[in-house]
Design a protein around this motif. Structure first.
Motif, PDB file in Angstrom:
ATOM      1  N   VAL A 456       1.004  -1.367  -0.015  1.00  0.00           N
ATOM      2  CA  VAL A 456      -0.127  -0.158  -0.158  1.00  0.00           C
ATOM      3  C   VAL A 456       0.991   0.923  -0.158  1.00  0.00           C
ATOM      4  O   VAL A 456       0.622   1.611  -0.785  1.00  0.00           O
ATOM      5  N   SER A 457       2.213   1.169   0.391  1.00  0.00           N
ATOM      6  CA  SER A 457       3.125   2.399   0.826  1.00  0.00           C
ATOM      7  C   SER A 457       3.755   2.650  -0.251  1.00  0.00           C
ATOM      8  O   SER A 457       3.840   3.334  -1.244  1.00  0.00           O
ATOM      9  N   LEU A 458       4.024   1.165  -0.935  1.00  0.00           N
ATOM     10  CA  LEU A 458       4.869   1.359  -2.033  1.00  0.00           C
ATOM     11  C   LEU A 458       3.665   2.304  -3.357  1.00  0.00           C
ATOM     12  O   LEU A 458       3.682   2.578  -4.347  1.00  0.00           O
ATOM     13  N   ALA A 476       6.325  14.364 -11.265  1.00  0.00           N
ATOM     14  CA  ALA A 476       7.616  14.927 -11.105  1.00  0.00           C
ATOM     15  C   ALA A 476       8.900  14.364  -9.577  1.00  0.00           C
ATOM     16  O   ALA A 476       9.171  13.593 -10.071  1.00  0.00           O
ATOM     17  N   GLU A 477       7.682  13.763  -8.466  1.00  0.00           N
ATOM     18  CA  GLU A 477       8.519  13.588  -7.349  1.00  0.00           C
ATOM     19  C   GLU A 477       7.815  12.334  -7.060  1.00  0.00           C
ATOM     20  O   GLU A 477       8.651  11.898  -6.293  1.00  0.00           O
ATOM     21  N   ALA A 478       7.760  11.476  -8.033  1.00  0.00           N
ATOM     22  CA  ALA A 478       7.481  10.099  -7.580  1.00  0.00           C
ATOM     23  C   ALA A 478       8.712   9.338  -8.221  1.00  0.00           C
ATOM     24  O   ALA A 478       8.953   9.403  -9.537  1.00  0.00           O
ATOM     25  N   GLN A 483      13.385   3.063  -7.767  1.00  0.00           N
ATOM     26  CA  GLN A 483      14.008   3.664  -6.510  1.00  0.00           C
ATOM     27  C   GLN A 483      13.000   3.172  -5.417  1.00  0.00           C
ATOM     28  O   GLN A 483      14.009   3.194  -4.420  1.00  0.00           O
ATOM     29  N   ALA A 484      12.177   3.234  -5.841  1.00  0.00           N
ATOM     30  CA  ALA A 484      11.184   2.847  -3.979  1.00  0.00           C
ATOM     31  C   ALA A 484      11.803   1.708  -3.668  1.00  0.00           C
ATOM     32  O   ALA A 484      12.174   1.237  -2.361  1.00  0.00           O
ATOM     33  N   LEU A 485      11.734   0.642  -4.552  1.00  0.00           N
ATOM     34  CA  LEU A 485      12.157  -0.669  -4.108  1.00  0.00           C
ATOM     35  C   LEU A 485      13.688  -0.510  -3.173  1.00  0.00           C
ATOM     36  O   LEU A 485      13.615  -1.588  -2.088  1.00  0.00           O
ATOM     37  N   GLU A 486      14.028  -0.122  -3.461  1.00  0.00           N
ATOM     38  CA  GLU A 486      15.781   0.509  -2.711  1.00  0.00           C
ATOM     39  C   GLU A 486      15.897   1.497  -1.246  1.00  0.00           C
ATOM     40  O   GLU A 486      16.256   0.917  -0.789  1.00  0.00           O
ATOM     41  N   MET A 487      14.418   1.689  -1.919  1.00  0.00           N
ATOM     42  CA  MET A 487      14.048   2.801  -0.857  1.00  0.00           C
ATOM     43  C   MET A 487      13.476   1.901   0.602  1.00  0.00           C
ATOM     44  O   MET A 487      13.549   1.992   1.861  1.00  0.00           O
ATOM     45  N   TYR A 488      13.295   0.793   0.326  1.00  0.00           N
ATOM     46  CA  TYR A 488      12.671  -0.286   1.006  1.00  0.00           C
ATOM     47  C   TYR A 488      13.293  -1.445   1.503  1.00  0.00           C
ATOM     48  O   TYR A 488      13.129  -2.232   2.232  1.00  0.00           O
TER      49      TYR A 488
END
Length: 558
Positions: A456-458, A476-478, A483-488
């Motif tokens: 849900v967060s992703l 633009a800021e998505a 990148q999102a998977l690396e953040m997690y």
């Protein structure tokens, strides 16, 4: 230092050629997203003694299998490194998970009220019914909160406590009576009773986190045995969503005694998530002395690969935990606290929401940095959803981590109203921060203020659409899916001081992984939030399995 030395030794052992070792588990015929520096995609992964032996083609990995190796045909499914929630109040949530009524993800108020009715029928007569948070009226089709009458009608003979984020609560008449709440002074500090036309309390409370925390502390606690079993259930729930690690921030209502259930599971080798935990100052007034006492036998990273101390946080000084302006006295205490933490080499997490005051924090950190380099201490600033480019640049210069949870998934409409729709489209500035080189971590801040579901967060990171269906952030800021998977994974492992051992599926790192129900890299954005794990491993051990891999899970302990 001891953990670092051991990690170095283990890494050296894994430098031997893969051909000299055999795998005890091989997952093949899949899509292995390694999250290495090149974001490599492989067909298979070989595991030996709880660690990744190698990744490559299915044929090559099967050749590494030992005589009695477990072979798992993925059937083309996607495998990712186990997710780590970079900021969650999971230890606290786990204590009561098995005894609460959960409204997370419930689509209608009618269904939410039905859960209250069911609890009133199934629980012991007169027992407490508690909804501790994780919901908002925007998720309900009715777009409103329950009324006092609706709660009374659903459970007339039970004391009921329902909390909404950190701004509102609803108590049934029996709950008000049992907690002895009659006047505003009974919900201090800063709380207020909502009253009807006859000036009688309705049961609704308008209060902040400090006041609601004090009220929550008065609610009956599950027994020690219930807390252990509840924690076991919560961590398994996390496993079912691909979570293999958490960075726990401590938080409101977390006192030293509240860690005993976690320690029990750890002692019994029954933990199924890796926990890096932070300790908060338990009460206002003596924060520094209390934390110095609590940590006197806790050097940074004290523990093992399943549980370790990750430093003070998120409430270091109660004066800076609120979202208002910090006082000069509070700033002085914060400076003393951070200077002490730096001198001890501690990582920290610190809660800070408004950009308009974060310069006060950054000024303190900059002054501490003159005497103690903080760049390598992995200090995290949490939330700060409206961070400006100017303050992000200052954070980057100091080497600070930015922990961005999905709070705006639940509160994006409120931010849009506060700053305007055009400004809200730029918030939070995740892509801007990543381009600057800031380590941005993902998480949920669950469970009182949000859902603990990482997918849900992703989904929110990608589309910026709130739980109420309002798109508040522009493209633009998505962040990208990579990148999102690396953040997690990679980034949260870094914040946990574990990036040398996990966060990617590279040779020598722990085999913490999740086999997904849908391909994270290609599924439609609107479907990301529905993804679950079908098979989750921690250190090569199966901790959760569903069809078609259910047979891979060992029998549950009696």
């Amino acid at each position: 230092m001891r953990r670092v030395a051991i990690a170095t030794l283990l890494a050296s052992l894994w430098l031997t050629p893969a051909s000299a070792q055999t795998a005890d588990t091989v997952l093949f015929n899949g899509k292995i997203v390694t999250v290495d520096r090149d974001f490599s995609i492989r067909e298979a992964v070989a595991v030996s003694n709880g660690r990744v032996l190698a990744t490559g083609t299915s044929a090559a990995m099967r050749k590494l299998a030992g005589e009695h190796a477990r072979l798992i045909d993925l059937g083309g499914r996607t495998v990712i490194p186990g997710l780590t929630d970079g900021h969650i109040h999971g230890i606290r949530a786990a204590l009561t998970f098995g005894t609460e009524v959960n409204w997370i993800g419930v689509p209608t108020l009618k269904e939410a009220l039905d859960k209250i009715r069911d609890a009133a029928k199934t629980q012991a007569a007169g027992s407490w019914i508690i909804v501790a948070g994780g919901w908002t009226e925007e998720q309900f089709a009715e777009k409103r909160r329950p009324t006092p009458k609706e709660i009374f009608d659903a459970a007339p003979n039970n004391p009921v406590y329902i909390q909404h984020l950190y701004d509102w609560a609803l108590l049934s008449p029996r709950a008000m009576e049992m907690l002895n709440i009659h006047e505003d002074a009974d919900v201090a500090p800063g709380g207020k009773l909502v009253r009807d036309a006859d000036n009688k309390p309705t049961g609704e409370l308008e209060a902040g986190g400090n006041a609601l925390g004090k009220i929550f502390d008065k609610l009956p606690r599950p027994t020690a045995e219930q807390q252990v079993e509840s924690s076991r259930k919560f961590f398994r729930e996390m496993n079912s969503l691909g979570i293999t690690g958490i960075v726990d921030g401590g938080g409101v209502s977390m006192y030293p005694a509240n860690y005993q259930a976690l320690f029990k599971l750890w002692h019994d080798k029954a933990l199924t998530v890796r926990v890096a935990y932070h300790l908060c100052a338990p009460k206002p007034g003596g924060e520094i002395a209390d934390l110095q006492t609590l940590t006197s036998l806790l050097p940074q990273n004290f523990g093992d690969d399943m549980l370790h101390f990750n430093g003070p946080g998120e409430i270091l000084i109660w004066a800076d935990w609120t979202d208002g302006d910090i006082t000069s006295d509070g700033k002085e205490k914060l400076s003393e606290m951070l200077r002490w933490a730096a001198s001890k080499g501690y990582s920290i997490q610190i809660h800070w929401n408004p950009d308009r005051t974060v310069h006060e924090l950054l000024d303190v950190v900059a002054n501490v940095n003159k005497d103690y380099s903080v760049r390598d201490l992995r200090w995290s600033v949490l939330h700060l959803y409206n961070a400006s480019e100017e303050n992000l640049k200052r954070m980057q210069a100091l080497g600070l981590i930015w922990g961005v949870q999905d709070g705006l998934y639940f509160g994006g409409e409120r931010l849009q109203k506060d700053v305007g729709s055009d400004a809200a489209k730029q918030l939070p500035r995740i892509v801007t921060a990543l381009k600057m080189g800031i380590v941005v971590t993902a998480g949920t801040d669950a469970h009182r203020v949000s859902s603990y579901n990482p997918f849900v967060s992703l989904q929110w990171y990608f589309d910026g659409t709130t739980i109420g269906g309002v798109k508040t952030r522009g493209e633009a800021e998505a962040p990208s899916r990579r990148q999102a998977l690396e953040m997690y994974t990679r980034n949260t492992a870094y914040a946990a001081n574990d990036d040398d051992k996990r966060g990617t599926l590279e040779a020598g790192k722990f085999a913490d992984l999740a086999v997904l129900s849908a391909d994270y890299l290609t599924a439609p954005v609107k479907e990301i939030g529905k993804i679950k794990s079908l098979l989750t491993m921690v250190g090569g051990n199966v901790v959760y399995a569903a069809a078609p891999f259910a047979s891979a899970e060992p029998p549950k302990p009696r």
